[in-house]
Design a protein around this motif. Structure first.
Motif, short mmCIF file in Angstrom:
data_model
loop_
_atom_site.label_atom_id
_atom_site.label_comp_id
_atom_site.label_asym_id
_atom_site.label_seq_id
_atom_site.Cartn_x
_atom_site.Cartn_y
_atom_site.Cartn_z
N LYS B 216 -22.04 19.24 26.73
CA LYS B 216 -22.47 19.05 25.36
C LYS B 216 -23.06 17.59 25.59
N GLY B 219 -26.69 17.41 26.35
CA GLY B 219 -27.59 17.74 25.50
C GLY B 219 -28.20 18.91 25.73
N VAL B 220 -27.69 19.82 26.70
CA VAL B 220 -28.17 21.16 26.98
C VAL B 220 -27.89 22.14 25.55
N PRO B 221 -28.62 23.13 25.46
CA PRO B 221 -28.55 23.96 24.12
C PRO B 221 -27.19 24.42 23.95
N VAL B 224 -26.37 27.55 26.07
CA VAL B 224 -26.35 27.27 27.39
C VAL B 224 -24.90 26.75 27.97
#
Ligand SMILES: Nc1ncnc2c1ncn2[C@@H]1O[C@H](COP(=O)(O)OP(=O)(O)O)[C@@H](O)[C@H]1O
Ligand code: SF4
Ligand SMILES: [Mg+2]
Lengths: 335, 313
Positions: B216, B219-221, B224
């Motif tokens: 988290k 900043g990955v979606p 994902v």
């Protein structure tokens, strides 16, 4: 006035426990300038991590909330920012590294994949280019034989190496601010020194600002430009690092400094602070340090003192009925 | 990895021997003289003795045991008392039907169970979570033969969508699939319930891990974070659960085959029981045990495949 990269104002964050909501940080205000390293210091449970998670919007949901306050990054408030916008900042402009190198890396992905991911999602780099970028980053954090490490899984690496991988991951997005939450606490002393030196070099080289969280005054002396001492979710004292070490004012700061092992002192002269940080649902009404303080007076247990500036330059503030009053020239508290 | 495979293979052998021994003992403990069971209690003493010799029951027990053991390892499980054909070829004729059915059931279980489990974990304590959990509890407490009958009542008799009797031998592929749907759904329902539950608890655990927080922070979606970071790790225990319940599934396929009157191991066991064909029964038990051991072996190997920590040991 120099540009403030980050302005935290009156930030208050609460958690839901069995018997209601309790604040873990309260009315927190501080700033961070470009290229500056601010150390957040305090014993375990003082609210340092919660501060970092509040800034990054990484608080565990549900069960937590930001009650009030703002976090202005380049003037834009991060509190209440839509998740999509926050996500594009996280890992790119704002990066964070964590205390536990053993558990903070994904055991099912290779080191290369985990670093490349940042480049892939933030910069739109192709997967192949991203892996190349990951290799450069591993070099940058001085991992020996980086090319062979790319396909390793975290369990192949020592704690120090894993923390370097964490740092490489954090650097991947070219952050303006790096939040480092006790990044060396879990490491051996020699490794700790190496990782600190690395962070220091990188910070200068890449012109980052850093919020460095630690409970160790020795580490503070090593990395910080400015120090914010936290106790029980409040700021107790904020000062440039030289001032703080030369002239600690708050009784808690004093106590923290006395508990640091030093070469010129016998190990038996160490003074751990008696007692514990109260848990967030058992906070006293007045000064939160009162039950452990040698200097307390009646008012301490009745009312919380304000954070008061005690220097002409306005860069040294203290929250204490007794010491705050002694330090201000007019001898009056500013309640 | 090769070492891991060999180690697992070596471990399977003593387990197989233990299982064979157990089958041997059980069959001997069951009261009654097998020869008399076959020939009836009117049979003459000579006829009984002759049959016992033919069945190899006149030699000492220990010799019978080793004959049986070595026979089993060479793939010789004797001949069916009833048809006279080798047990192995009797089983091999119907085994593919059962395997088809079981695989179809597992596929349904995975395709629906994993996403549902992830959903309930990510939205835990929400209405969605409660509804899915109630349904999976329902699915778990439902006996397979009962749900089979219900499915037939609703989809075959009421809506006339699928055949009542499932014929796995049709030459037309579409037809054959059509015949497979209801039995597979019947098996799959239970598997969906099992997999949903274990995926949920596994995901809940993994979502609390530090590396999910790291993902988290990168900043990955969100998708994902949930799939690549959480689910990939959560799958490790789920694979074991699937392997574990495959045994249950084969048991349920027996019941399903009987209700749908579909050829397979289940029907073979039923026939062997009702005809008192004890060599066939013994043979089916051995092969059943063998399948379970193989399934566990594959589960272990898959485990090594999904978990890099095992793979590199
Ligand atoms: N998820 C949570 N739920 C409830 N209480 C929490 C949670 N996270 C932190 N706290 C409480 O908030 C206080 C500050 O915690 P933290 O910021 O982790 O301290 P530290 O200064 O050691 O980093 C502690 O009393 C802790 O118990
Ligand atoms: S306000 Fe009172 S109790 Fe609190 S630190 Fe100052 S002297 Fe101690
Ligand atoms: Mg902490």
């Amino acid at each position: 006035m120099e540009e403030k990269l980050l302005v935290v104002e009156n930030l208050t964050t609460s958690f839901h426990l069995q018997n209601g909501w309790f604040s873990a940080i309260e009315d927190l205000s501080f700033t961070l300038s470009s290229n500056e390293t601010l150390a957040l210091v305090g014993e375990s449970g003082c609210g340092k991590s919660v501060t970092a998670y509040s800034i990054m919007n990484l608080l565990p949901k549900p069960g937590s909330r930001i009650d009030r306050g703002s976090v202005l990054f380049h003037g834009k408030d991060l509190v209440g920012l839509p998740e999509a916008e926050m996500r594009s900042l996280r890992g790119s402009k704002l990066a964070m590294i964590f205390q536990e190198p053993m558990t903070s890396l994904n055991p099912a992905l290779t080191v290369g994949q985990q670093i490349a991911e940042v480049l892939y999602y933030h910069n739109g780099t192709s997967k192949k280019e991203a892996l190349k970028g990951a290799l450069e980053l591993l070099d940058q954090v001085k991992i020996p034989a980086a090319a062979t490490r790319l396909n390793d899984y975290p369990h192949h690496l020592s704690g120090g190496m894993r923390q370097r991988v964490m740092i490489a991951m954090a650097l991947a997005g070219r952050p303006e601010i790096m939040l480092a939450d006790e990044p060396t606490t879990a490491l051996d002393v020699t490794i700790q020194a190496q990782v600190l030196a690395l962070l220091d070099d990188l910070k200068r080289e890449l012109k980052m600002s850093m919020i460095f969280i630690t409970h160790d005054m020795g580490v503070v002396a090593r990395v910080a430009d400015r120090v914010a001492v936290m106790y029980g979710g409040y700021l107790a004292e904020v000062a440039p690092v030289e001032n703080l070490f030369a002239n600690p004012v708050h009784p808690y700061t004093e106590a923290l400094l006395k508990s640091v092992p030093r070469l010129d002192r016998d190990i038996n002269d160490l003074n751990p602070i008696p007692g514990l940080v109260p848990s967030i649902d058992r906070m006293p009404k007045g000064c939160r340090f009162a039950e452990r303080c040698e200097h307390k007076i009646d008012v301490c247990e009745q009312q919380m003192p304000d954070l008061t500036s005690i220097s002409d330059a306005g860069n040294h503030s203290v929250r204490c009925w007794v010491r705050g009053a002694q330090a201000t020239s007019n001898g009056e508290s500013q309640a | 990895m090769l070492k891991y495979v060999l180690k697992r293979l070596a471990m399977a052998i003593p387990i197989l021997i233990a299982v064979l021994t157990l089958v041997f003992v059980i069959i001997r403990i069951v009261p009654g003289d097998p020869a008399m069971v076959v020939l009836g209690d009117q049979a003459s003493a000579e006829a009984l003795a002759a049959l016992r010799t033919k069945m190899g029951l006149d030699v000492p027990l220990i010799q019978q045991y080793f004959t049986f053991l070595f026979g089993a390892f060479r793939g010789d499980l004797g001949a069916s008392l009833l048809s006279g054909r080798p047990v192995l070829s009797e089983v091999m004729t119907v085994l593919p039907y059962t395997i088809d059915l079981t695989i179809a059931g597992v596929v349904i279980g995975i395709v629906f169970g994993v996403p549902l489990g992830v959903l309930t974990a990510v939205y835990r304590n929400s209405v969605t979570d409660y509804i899915i959990r109630v349904f999976s509890l329902f699915g778990l407490s439902f006996p397979a033969f009962y749900s089979a009958i219900l499915l037939i009542l609703i989809f075959s008799i009421q809506f006339n969508l699928f055949p009542v009797i499932s014929d796995p031998d049709l030459s037309n592929y579409g037809e054959r699939m059509n015949h497979l749907v209801l039995p597979a759904v019947n098996l799959g329902l239970i598997m969906v319930a099992y997999i949903t539950r274990s995926t949920r608890s596994s995901m809940l655990e993994v979502l609390r891990e530090d590396y999910v927080r790291t993902a988290k922070a990168k900043g990955v979606p969100r998708f994902v974070v949930i799939t690549r970071h959480a689910l990939k790790n959560a799958l490790i225990p789920i694979v074991t659960v699937i392997g574990l319940y495959l045994g249950v599934l084969i048991g349920n396929s027996v019941l399903t085959e009987i209700v749908f009157n579909r050829p397979g191991l289940g029907k073979l066991i039923l026939d062997a029981l009702s005809e008192r064909d004890y060599t066939l029964l013994q043979g089916v038990m051995v092969i059943y045990a063998f399948i379970i051991v193989i399934v566990n072996l594959i589960t272990d190997l898959t485990y090594g495949f999904v978990d890099p920590r095992v793979k590199h040991q």
